[in-house]
Write an enzyme that holds these catalytic residues in place. Sequence first.
Site, PDB file in Angstrom:
ATOM      1  N   ASN A  64      -9.055  -2.862  13.460  1.00 58.05           N
ATOM      2  CA  ASN A  64      -8.973  -4.322  13.310  1.00 58.05           C
ATOM      3  C   ASN A  64     -10.300  -4.937  13.744  1.00 58.05           C
ATOM      4  O   ASN A  64     -10.452  -5.410  14.867  1.00 58.05           O
ATOM      5  CB  ASN A  64      -7.819  -4.867  14.164  1.00 58.05           C
ATOM      6  CG  ASN A  64      -6.550  -4.041  13.999  1.00 58.05           C
ATOM      7  OD1 ASN A  64      -6.047  -3.471  14.965  1.00 58.05           O
ATOM      8  ND2 ASN A  64      -6.054  -3.952  12.775  1.00 58.05           N
ATOM      9  N   ASN A 124      -6.430   2.258   7.484  1.00 61.37           N
ATOM     10  CA  ASN A 124      -6.175   2.403   8.915  1.00 61.37           C
ATOM     11  C   ASN A 124      -5.812   1.028   9.469  1.00 61.37           C
ATOM     12  O   ASN A 124      -6.677   0.240   9.819  1.00 61.37           O
ATOM     13  CB  ASN A 124      -7.404   2.972   9.606  1.00 61.37           C
ATOM     14  CG  ASN A 124      -7.112   3.372  11.033  1.00 61.37           C
ATOM     15  OD1 ASN A 124      -6.258   2.765  11.673  1.00 61.37           O
ATOM     16  ND2 ASN A 124      -7.827   4.368  11.523  1.00 61.37           N
ATOM     17  N   ASP A 125      -4.530   0.771   9.541  1.00 60.91           N
ATOM     18  CA  ASP A 125      -4.040  -0.529   9.993  1.00 60.91           C
ATOM     19  C   ASP A 125      -4.567  -0.917  11.363  1.00 60.91           C
ATOM     20  O   ASP A 125      -4.455  -2.067  11.781  1.00 60.91           O
ATOM     21  CB  ASP A 125      -2.504  -0.496  10.096  1.00 60.91           C
ATOM     22  CG  ASP A 125      -1.838  -0.605   8.745  1.00 60.91           C
ATOM     23  OD1 ASP A 125      -2.371  -1.297   7.872  1.00 60.91           O
ATOM     24  OD2 ASP A 125      -0.771   0.024   8.572  1.00 60.91           O
ATOM     25  N   CYS A 126      -5.064   0.061  12.062  1.00 60.83           N
ATOM     26  CA  CYS A 126      -5.451  -0.169  13.454  1.00 60.83           C
ATOM     27  C   CYS A 126      -6.952  -0.352  13.646  1.00 60.83           C
ATOM     28  O   CYS A 126      -7.419  -0.493  14.768  1.00 60.83           O
ATOM     29  CB  CYS A 126      -4.950   0.981  14.309  1.00 60.83           C
ATOM     30  SG  CYS A 126      -3.175   1.117  14.220  1.00 60.83           S
ATOM     31  N   ARG A 136       0.833  -1.199   0.000  1.00 60.26           N
ATOM     32  CA  ARG A 136       0.000   0.000   0.000  1.00 60.26           C
ATOM     33  C   ARG A 136       0.876   1.261   0.000  1.00 60.26           C
ATOM     34  O   ARG A 136       0.694   2.179  -0.775  1.00 60.26           O
ATOM     35  CB  ARG A 136      -0.875  -0.043   1.248  1.00 60.26           C
ATOM     36  CG  ARG A 136      -1.653   1.205   1.513  1.00 60.26           C
ATOM     37  CD  ARG A 136      -1.958   1.320   3.004  1.00 60.26           C
ATOM     38  NE  ARG A 136      -2.891   0.316   3.477  1.00 60.26           N
ATOM     39  CZ  ARG A 136      -2.858  -0.205   4.699  1.00 60.26           C
ATOM     40  NH1 ARG A 136      -1.927   0.176   5.565  1.00 60.26           N
ATOM     41  NH2 ARG A 136      -3.735  -1.105   5.076  1.00 60.26           N
TER      42      ARG A 136
END
Length: 814
Positions: free
Chosen positions: A490, A486-488, A364
């Site tokens: 989850n 937004n990797d966070c 990404r």
Amino acid sequence: MKYGSFDDKNREYVITQPDTPLPWINYLGCQAYFGIISNTAGGYSFYRDARLRRLTRYRYNNVPFDFGGRYVYLRDDESKEFWSPSWQPTRHDLKDYSCRHGMGYTTIGSEYAGIEAHTRYFVPLDENLEIWQLTITNKRAVKASISAFSSIEFCLWDAQDDATNFQRNFNTGQVEVEYGVIYHKTEYRERRNHFAYFACSEPLAGFDTQREAFLGRYRGWDSPAAVEAGQLTNSIAHGWSPIGAHQVKLELAPGETKQIVFLLGYHENPVAEKFDPPGTQTINKKTVKPVIAKYLDPKAADAAFEQLRQYWESLLGVFQVATPDVHTNRMVNIWNAYQCMATFNMSRSASFYESGIGRGLGFRDSNQDLLGFVHMAPARARERILDLAATQLPTGGAYHQYQPLTKRGNNDIGGGFNDDPHWLIIGVSAYLKETGDWSILDEPVQYDNEPGSEQPLYEHMQRSFNYTLSRLGPHGLPLIGRADWNDCLNLNCFSDTPGQSFQTTTNKEGKVAESVFIAGLFVHAGRELAAIASRRSLSAEAASYLAEADKMVSVILEHGWDGEWFLRAYNDFGGKIGSKECAEGKIFIESNGYCTLAGIGLEDGKAASALAAVGEHLATKHGIVVQQPAYTHYYIEMGEISSYPPGYKENAGVFCHVNPWIMIGEARLGHGDLAHDYYSRINPSAREAISDLHRCEPYVYAQMIAGKDAPTFGEAKNSWLTGTAAWNYYAIVQWILGVRTTLDGLEIAPVIPKNWPGFTATRVFRGVTYKISIERQGEGNAISLIVDGAPIEGNVVTPPTDGRKEVTIKGILT
Ligand code: BGC
Ligand code: NOJ
């Protein structure tokens, strides 16, 4: 308070106080050999991969911070006093300390006890080595007897292993010293065919290669015993910690200047020719010696420096602008472009915050980095796109990261971030718009680096698009997978185990949680792909992409609209995230930014409403925060986002990467004042005056500025390696200044502040130099163009067909 100032003419930031709030770093190298260097000479070097081919050792998060580097010591052999001209490691009270960070080089120096000394560090183009040019001047009225020492600590190549596997590593270290050149050859005897060398231009009064001999027991780099004694010990390292240190004795008459050149380099030999004579254990130095001999000559070093300067001159020359705002000019013309090159080279691997062992090149991230880089080095962008695409999985999904040395997807990190595949479309599209090189689409590219799996790059893009179509959730929105941008966030993770990685741990199957952000990205990518398909005469296919994109727009408007702004997501229970109905996290930046950037809701007022809500709820004087209200506790169904204390990182910090999406959205709405205002709030140069609060370098963007919920509101962290570089560059250049690449030519569509009388710019585009001047005659954004003296229809300037190499564009804004 400021710690230095910009020298725009020389494209340098000049730090004049060594104890900056944090180490303020720069990068050396731009191709294969790299280093990071702080304003006090801290940092390290590596070849291609900061984890697997680390040349020198660095201890992150050390106290005092930033210890270990490219240190020079000077010793007055009469008074026996010694110091370092770069302040660290001895931290003397220096006169006229300065660190000039420039384009690919750093010069650090000072005066102490009447001895002036500066070291210029840089990596010559096309070489795997760095040069330290140390210039020493005696400013005393009497002669000076000075010993000059160099020092580095070698890393045993794999930086992760080097920092952990001491039971082995204390036994493996090996060096050779020949004619004053120190060769670091740990593991060369077995499976490695590469070594490092550290050389000096002057006859040596001594050297050391064993750390303990140099430093002495229980001593640090701030007080090396051998420097204190004034005599290196000619130690040879056997195991433990190999270092490199040279000693040169100088007699300097009053006013006299001398230069010493040190070289630190990396070299490979063919496996069959590792040793010389064959059958011995001695490094074959036949091919490295000429390189060493060449650059130890100060004239060759100067010539290499000049080449580097010209290289940057031409890279930055591709786009230069003169606006009424000094911060815009400085960032666009110099530092932001320069940072884009660093992110292109490093992705998120090696900085003061990225340890070089944690992360490879992000799929990404690297695709997005192209947005800010492609105009400077299109050939390298092409190679990067093909490398990235070759790690794509047959499903169309992607490994989240790959290792730059092996160019293979990183299994430890895995995949399943459902936004990833679309960034390939965005990256390729940016490349096509810049270059018009349609041949890239026909390049055969493997899937998952499997020989035999080659398909044209274009097919990879088709699979990227289809990946989402086969992963839609209950509302018809894209399933989020492990996370989206937004990797966070989850939503399928449900982690209750301390230390468990939110990014990689086994997730639920994830058939419910959906992302409105990916939906916006899908619409954007789909339209880009349709434009590409139609130019390849695939009109039915183009129509089907447009139809899918339109369908997704309807789904977004039906299920992704919250009344005043775009929702962010649906969680695993089908509940809303980023809605007025939520107690916390009512409104998010990403979906509102990306949907408006993609043009969704422009006609019916929804984009305007969403951006107004962003302005009201998320914008602060230090930038736009990710969401509000911040999460005050950990929500197992949300994941890492709620793991951060309020105001930090993804939990309502100012994520500078996504701020430009709002700037672009505002530009699309025609709001030049607000777009540029948002741009300025996070512009590092504009924040220079508040360096004590901001703390990171004033010449590059940081990933995050603490948000309003944080006790340290306004404090930046994680500078350099962030998508912020490319996106801010792209937003200001292509959407606010409006000098925009399209598949058909250069579009001119400025949306600038009302009080700007205009601006001028030079843009080299597909081999033609465009001299652009924009003049404001009214307050709006309507533009008419006069190209080489003749008015044209519309605002896209197509490449000249008559071989003209220079074109003037005059734009009148009314
Ligand atoms: C960070 C993210 C980052 C991710 C990468 C998280 O801890 O908050 O910003 O992208 O790690 O693995
Ligand atoms: C940093 C990562 O590198 C990037 O890919 C991600 O989008 C942001 N963090 C937000 O989580």
